[in-house]
Structures are given as structure tokens and as C-alpha cells.
Design an enzyme around this catalytic site. Structure first.
Site, short mmCIF file in Angstrom:
data_model
loop_
_atom_site.label_atom_id
_atom_site.label_comp_id
_atom_site.label_asym_id
_atom_site.label_seq_id
_atom_site.Cartn_x
_atom_site.Cartn_y
_atom_site.Cartn_z
N SER A 144 50.66 -58.09 8.21
CA SER A 144 50.06 -57.23 8.90
C SER A 144 51.23 -55.79 8.58
O SER A 144 52.54 -56.10 8.59
CB SER A 144 49.99 -57.19 10.27
OG SER A 144 49.66 -55.93 10.87
N TYR A 157 53.08 -60.41 17.93
CA TYR A 157 52.24 -60.36 16.61
C TYR A 157 53.19 -59.80 15.62
O TYR A 157 53.30 -60.36 14.51
CB TYR A 157 51.16 -59.48 16.97
CG TYR A 157 50.27 -59.29 15.85
CD1 TYR A 157 49.55 -60.13 15.32
CD2 TYR A 157 50.23 -57.83 15.30
CE1 TYR A 157 48.57 -59.98 14.26
CE2 TYR A 157 49.36 -57.78 14.22
CZ TYR A 157 48.50 -58.92 13.61
OH TYR A 157 47.92 -58.55 12.56
#
Length: 268
Positions: A144, A157
Site C-alpha cells: 500500500s 497497517y
């Protein structure tokens, strides 16, 4: 960096394939002629995806929880029994987060790391002997842009996505002479259920979307760009809007400027 003119009859194994990016990647790979192996926890959802693919009988649904090592090993055996080889492994399954560090329990920290890092390491280590024996194949990790930048409400995350990126870099160097390629994809905001399913501080699904994701790139556009880049042999693939790409550029040129930008950013 092996380039492919076609995915015809290539075996592509995709995790998190029942929805979102995984489903879109499965559809695009099938369009390019691949035999797609779909893996997620819900067999009924996988089958809905499989029957909607081009040439559905070529594809395979295998139910597994990627955090369960016994289920992963069984899935791997099923893939080899059915297809005999693996050309691309796309580690796509993931779990996001929307909580401040002070609100995030250690259990939630560990849950996100388990899904976004350890499970992908285990699956890759499971498949790697087959790729090395074939002297061909590509391992793909869907990281990401958060793993490159690190922003508010996404600490766990961002950390997990950064960790898998660094692990992939090491893997790439170690198998460079063995015919195995490694690619990492860094999506920005894409229209999926990622925000709805993101964990809050106590480990429960947030349950609602956020504006940035809702206004993000269409999943099929993401998949088309990703598969094209992978076929070209690209190893570092950033996919996002103007702001996300600017952030990645600034992170390389001036980390301190990036940190100032992030502090001022209104993200959630």
C-alpha cells in the site's frame, strides 16, 4: 525480470479473491488467458467470482484462511494436484485499520500484522520451493502507499505493509539468479470495501466507508494497470491519484517535507 506477451495457460494463484482488488485481479488475469486459482475464506463467494470469469471451467476455487497454516498447506497441495505448477502467486489478502495508536489494542496490532505480514510470508515460503524447482515464476505482494508514507489512523497497517515490502526486497535479491521474480504493488485509494472492513482500535470492523476510498480509482482500472505492469516485468508498481504519487515522490526526495505534509493532512 521476465516479461510476458501473454498469460495464456499461466497458473495465477490469488489470495483475498472473493471481493475487491482480488476479484478485479482475477477477472483481468482470466481475460488475459490465465488459469486462476481463487482463495479466500468464503467458498460461496469464491464460486460467485469463479463462474463470472472468462472460461470459468479453467479456474479453481480453494477455500482457506491464510492465517491458518494447516489450511494454507492443504490449499497448496490442492493447487499443485489440480494445476501442476504455479506461475504467479499474488499475495493480495489484507486487512486495514482506522484507529489512533492510543486507541489500538495490542491484540489488534498483532491481528493486522498476522494478516498483512506473517501469513504472506508463510504462503510465499510454502510456494517458493515449487518456483525454485521450476526456475520460473513471480511472487507479487499487494502492499500500500500507506506502507511507503505512514499516516494517522493507519499505524499498524502502514507498518505491516512496509514490513512486507522490505521482506520482498530481500526475497528478490536472494532468488535473482534462480529465475524467480518479485514484484510489490502499492495501491493508493481504490473503490473497495477496505475501509468498511478496516479494524478499529478494539479489533472490530469499522463498518463504514470514507470519502477518499469512495472517490478512489475503480478496482478494474487498478487491475488492468497492475496486470499490464506485471506482464512487463515491473518490480515496483505505484498506483494512485495525483496526491498519492506526489507523496511517494516527496518521500524519496525529502522525508522531512513529507512528514510536514502528513502532519497537516486531514486523513481518516
Amino acid at each position: 525480470m521476465a516479461k510476458l506477451d501473454s498469460l495464456e495457460n499461466k497458473v495465477v494463484w490469488i489470495t483475498g479473491a472473493s471481493s475487491g482488488l482480488g476479484k478485479a485481479l482475477a477477472q483481468e488475469c482470466a481475460l488475459q488467458g490465465a488459469q486462476v486459482v481463487l482463495t479466500a475464506r468464503r467458498i460461496d463467494e469464491l464460486e460467485k467470482v469463479r463462474v463470472g470469469l472468462l472460461n470459468p471451467d479453467l479456474h479453481l476455487s480453494i477455500c482457506a484462511d491464510i492465517t491458518n497454516e494447516a489450511q494454507v498447506l492443504h490449499a497448496y497441495e490442492q493447487v499443485l494436484a489440480a494445476k501442476g505448477r504455479i506461475d504467479w502467486l499474488i499475495n493480495n489478502a489484507g486487512l486495514s485499520q482506522r484507529a489512533l495508536i492510543t486507541e489500538t489494542t495490542m491484540q489488534t496490532e498483532r491481528t493486522i500484522m498476522e494478516v498483512d505480514y506473517f501469513s504472506q510470508v508463510f504462503l510465499t515460503k510454502t510456494v517458493l520451493p515449487t518456483l525454485l524447482k521450476q526456475k520460473s515464476g513471480r511472487v507479487v505482494f499487494v502492499s500500500s502507499i500507506a506502507g511507503l508514507l505512514g499516516t494517522q489512523y493507519r499505524a499498524s497497517y502502514s507498518a505491516a505493509k512496509a514490513a512486507i515490502h522490505m521482506w520482498a526486497n530481500s526475497l528478490r535479491a536472494e532468488v535473482a539468479e534462480d529465475g524467480v521474480d518479485v514484484s510489490v504493488v502499492f495501491p493508493g485509494f481504490v473503490k473497495t470495501n477496505v475501509s468498511i472492513n478496516a479494524l478499529n482500535g478494539v479489533g472490530q470492523a469499522q463498518g463504514f466507508d470514507n470519502e477518499a476510498t469512495a472517490n478512489g480509482l475503480e478496482a478494474d482500472e487498478f487491475a488492468q494497470y497492475t496486470v499490464k505492469s506485471l506482464m512487463q516485468g515491473d518490480e515496483y508498481i505505484v498506483i494512485g491519484g495525483r496526491k498519492e504519487k506526489l507523496g511517494v515522490l516527496v518521500s524519496r526526495l525529502s522525508p522531512s517535507a513529507l512528514y510536514r505534509m502528513i502532519r497537516k493532512a486531514k486523513v481518516k
